[in-house]
Design an enzyme around this catalytic site. Structure first.
Site, PDB file in Angstrom:
ATOM      1  N   ARG A   1       0.871  -1.174   0.000  1.00  0.00           N
ATOM      2  CA  ARG A   1       0.000   0.000   0.000  1.00  0.00           C
ATOM      3  C   ARG A   1       0.909   1.224   0.000  1.00  0.00           C
ATOM      4  O   ARG A   1       1.752   1.388   0.884  1.00  0.00           O
ATOM      5  CB  ARG A   1      -0.920  -0.020   1.223  1.00  0.00           C
TER       6      ARG A   1
ATOM      7  N   ASN B   1      -7.007   8.053   2.471  1.00  0.00           N
ATOM      8  CA  ASN B   1      -6.663   7.473   3.762  1.00  0.00           C
ATOM      9  C   ASN B   1      -7.486   8.078   4.895  1.00  0.00           C
ATOM     10  O   ASN B   1      -7.595   9.305   5.024  1.00  0.00           O
ATOM     11  CB  ASN B   1      -5.176   7.704   4.049  1.00  0.00           C
ATOM     12  N   GLU B   2      -8.075   7.228   5.711  1.00  0.00           N
ATOM     13  CA  GLU B   2      -8.751   7.617   6.953  1.00  0.00           C
ATOM     14  C   GLU B   2      -9.564   8.911   6.828  1.00  0.00           C
ATOM     15  O   GLU B   2      -9.365   9.865   7.592  1.00  0.00           O
ATOM     16  CB  GLU B   2      -7.717   7.743   8.081  1.00  0.00           C
TER      17      GLU B   2
ATOM     18  N   HIS C   1      -8.510   0.078   9.781  1.00  0.00           N
ATOM     19  CA  HIS C   1      -7.185   0.207  10.378  1.00  0.00           C
ATOM     20  C   HIS C   1      -7.282  -0.170  11.846  1.00  0.00           C
ATOM     21  O   HIS C   1      -8.180   0.304  12.551  1.00  0.00           O
ATOM     22  CB  HIS C   1      -6.662   1.638  10.207  1.00  0.00           C
TER      23      HIS C   1
ATOM     24  N   TYR D   1      -5.583  -0.235  15.412  1.00  0.00           N
ATOM     25  CA  TYR D   1      -4.595   0.207  16.388  1.00  0.00           C
ATOM     26  C   TYR D   1      -5.204   0.031  17.783  1.00  0.00           C
ATOM     27  O   TYR D   1      -5.727  -1.034  18.091  1.00  0.00           O
ATOM     28  CB  TYR D   1      -4.157   1.647  16.083  1.00  0.00           C
TER      29      TYR D   1
ATOM     30  N   GLU E   1      -4.137  -1.158   7.551  1.00  0.00           N
ATOM     31  CA  GLU E   1      -3.051  -0.740   8.437  1.00  0.00           C
ATOM     32  C   GLU E   1      -3.237  -1.396   9.793  1.00  0.00           C
ATOM     33  O   GLU E   1      -4.369  -1.547  10.275  1.00  0.00           O
ATOM     34  CB  GLU E   1      -3.041   0.778   8.673  1.00  0.00           C
TER      35      GLU E   1
ATOM     36  N   TRP F   1       1.750  -1.497   8.995  1.00  0.00           N
ATOM     37  CA  TRP F   1       2.353  -0.164   8.964  1.00  0.00           C
ATOM     38  C   TRP F   1       3.647  -0.204   9.770  1.00  0.00           C
ATOM     39  O   TRP F   1       3.627  -0.615  10.916  1.00  0.00           O
ATOM     40  CB  TRP F   1       1.409   0.876   9.564  1.00  0.00           C
TER      41      TRP F   1
END
Length: 449
Positions: free
Chosen positions: A77, A154-155, A221, A223, A250, A279
């Protein structure tokens, strides 16, 4: 990610599966979604196993693409900029990135990073501005549908204004299709990509339906929001259960907003046949240097996070398969006007045998995930696997096969892209189920056509 200096804290389901199974116009030339799965132009299901590369901030590190491939990845990516926050990557630069990916047999996921945290981050680009960029550099992507996936932005949206995510995402898809883009379009979740509000999850079917090509891939994503295995399984399982395509675009092994469970992310992705992209390759700073997979872009110097992602259990080396479009074509068929006569002493094989192996990959409480591997004994054009469960076992969802149940009797048949197998070739499908008491492995019967 919020920036390269600091990473972000990073409708009722109404779309029937028959609608999701519609094959888009681009299916013959590029990636497409089939039965809730990403399928490449060769007709082979493709599961991403790769990393993110911060190209826009390190444009001189083009050798990284070959290094990433050499470490076992099948996809990358790529961070790009539309010029709103960072230096714009023009069409020539993007064409060069695609060329690097193709040279090293990587699938290239291209994303505009400037949209990160829009609505909360004042400098961020809107999705509409991202679409302007894609249309402006369209020449770089034309004809590359088999090798690239377009990640719109992105995001998009931080933790403010995200309520308009579905409408804005559908509008972006509509503009790209009107401009002639036939690529698979990957769309990121709001809330700094982590969708803690379930905005993407609850509107995914609606957004998928809004695309006339039915060729949208959803990107979560993971996290600090995803510290517990149960939350990871619940979130990814929702998409798989409802026939919606999902990828973890990610994730990391640590983060300022919490401690993501990278082991559960990778294990669950492997169990469900979901792609993931860690990531990031290198270049992180501002206190998040620990997310570098390599030290100073050196593939021979992996960090502990890099060792885990590339070489650990359920990691890239153990699970990545090169995209079918890079496998090479078969020999051309003989001239149809002069078909060869078969040798009467060696009649052509019709292919009528296969075996099937059932493995329980994970169990928890009253649930489990299993994988069935089908191996052709001779060339086959289709297969069917049947078995009988003990009392208390049942299938709740499946992928890479059509699975039906009648009481304790279960029947699984191939889908369009995995029915044809040569002698000795294998394919696999997965299922999620429930049980009470014990969860024994059933005896399977495989028949082929």
């Amino acid at each position: 990610m919020r920036t390269r200096l600091a990473l972000a804290a990073s409708a009722v389901f109404t779309l029937v599966l028959s609608l999701l199974a519609i094959q888009p116009a681009s299916a013959e030339t590029g990636f497409h979604i089939q039965n809730g799965r990403l399928v490449d132009a060769s007709g082979k299901a493709f599961v991403m196993r790769g990393v993110n590369h911060p190209h826009s901030w390190f444009t001189g590190e083009t050798e990284s693409f070959g290094e990433i491939a050499s470490l076992g990845a099948n996809a990358v990516r790529v961070v790009l900029s539309n010029g709103v926050r960072w230096t714009r990557n023009d069409a020539a630069d993007v064409a060069g990135v695609i060329s690097e990916c193709k040279e090293h047999r990587l699938i290239c996921v291209l994303e505009v990073h400037d949209t990160t945290g829009y609505g909360e981050e004042s400098a961020a680009s809107s999705l509409d501005q991202a679409v302007d960029y894609w249309i402006d550099i369209q020449s770089a992507l034309e004809g590359q549908e088999a090798y690239t996936i377009l990640n719109i932005g992105n995001e998009p949206y931080g933790n403010q204004g995200y309520e308009s995510w579905a409408a804005d995402t559908s509008a972006a898809i509509e503009r790209l299709r009107a401009a002639g883009y036939e690529h698979t379009l990957m769309v990121d979740a709001p809330n700094w990509g982590q969708d803690w509000t379930n905005t993407m999850r609850d509107n995914a079917a609606q957004v998928f339906e809004s695309d006339p090509d039915r060729n949208v891939l959803f990107d979560i994503h993971m996290y600090g929001v995803y510290e517990q295995a149960s939350r990871i399984q619940d979130y990814l399982g929702y998409y798989v259960d409802n026939g919606l395509p999902i990828v973890v675009g990610e994730f990391g092994h640590d983060h300022s907003d919490g401690n993501p469970d990278e082991d559960a992310i990778m294990a669950t992705a492997e169990q469900l046949g979901v792609g993931y992209l860690g990531w990031s390759y290198s270049g992180n700073s501002g206190g998040v240097d620990y997310l570098d997979l390599t030290n100073d872009f050196d593939p021979s110097s992996l960090t502990s996070w890099g060792e885990r992602l590339f070489n650990g259990p359920d990691g890239i080396v153990a699970t990545a398969e090169t995209a079918g479009v890079y496998d090479g074509g078969t020999e051309p068929d003989p001239d149809p006007t002069e078909p060869p006569d078969p040798d009467p002493t060696e009649p052509p094989t019709t292919g009528d045998g296969c075996t099937a192996d059932y493995t329980v990959q994970n169990e928890w409480g009253s649930g489990f995930v299993a994988q069935v591997t089908v191996t052709a004994q001779e060339g086959v054009d289709g297969w069917e696997v049947t078995w009988t469960y003990a009392d208390g076992q049942s299938v709740s969802s499946a992928w890479n096969a059509e699975v039906s149940s009648s009481g304790s009797q279960v029947t699984a048949t191939n889908v369009a892209y995995n029915g044809t197998l040569s002698a000795g070739q294998s394919t696999s499908f997965g299922l999620q189920g429930t049980y009470s008491g014990t969860n024994p492995v059933p005896e399977l019967t495989c028949s082929a056509s």
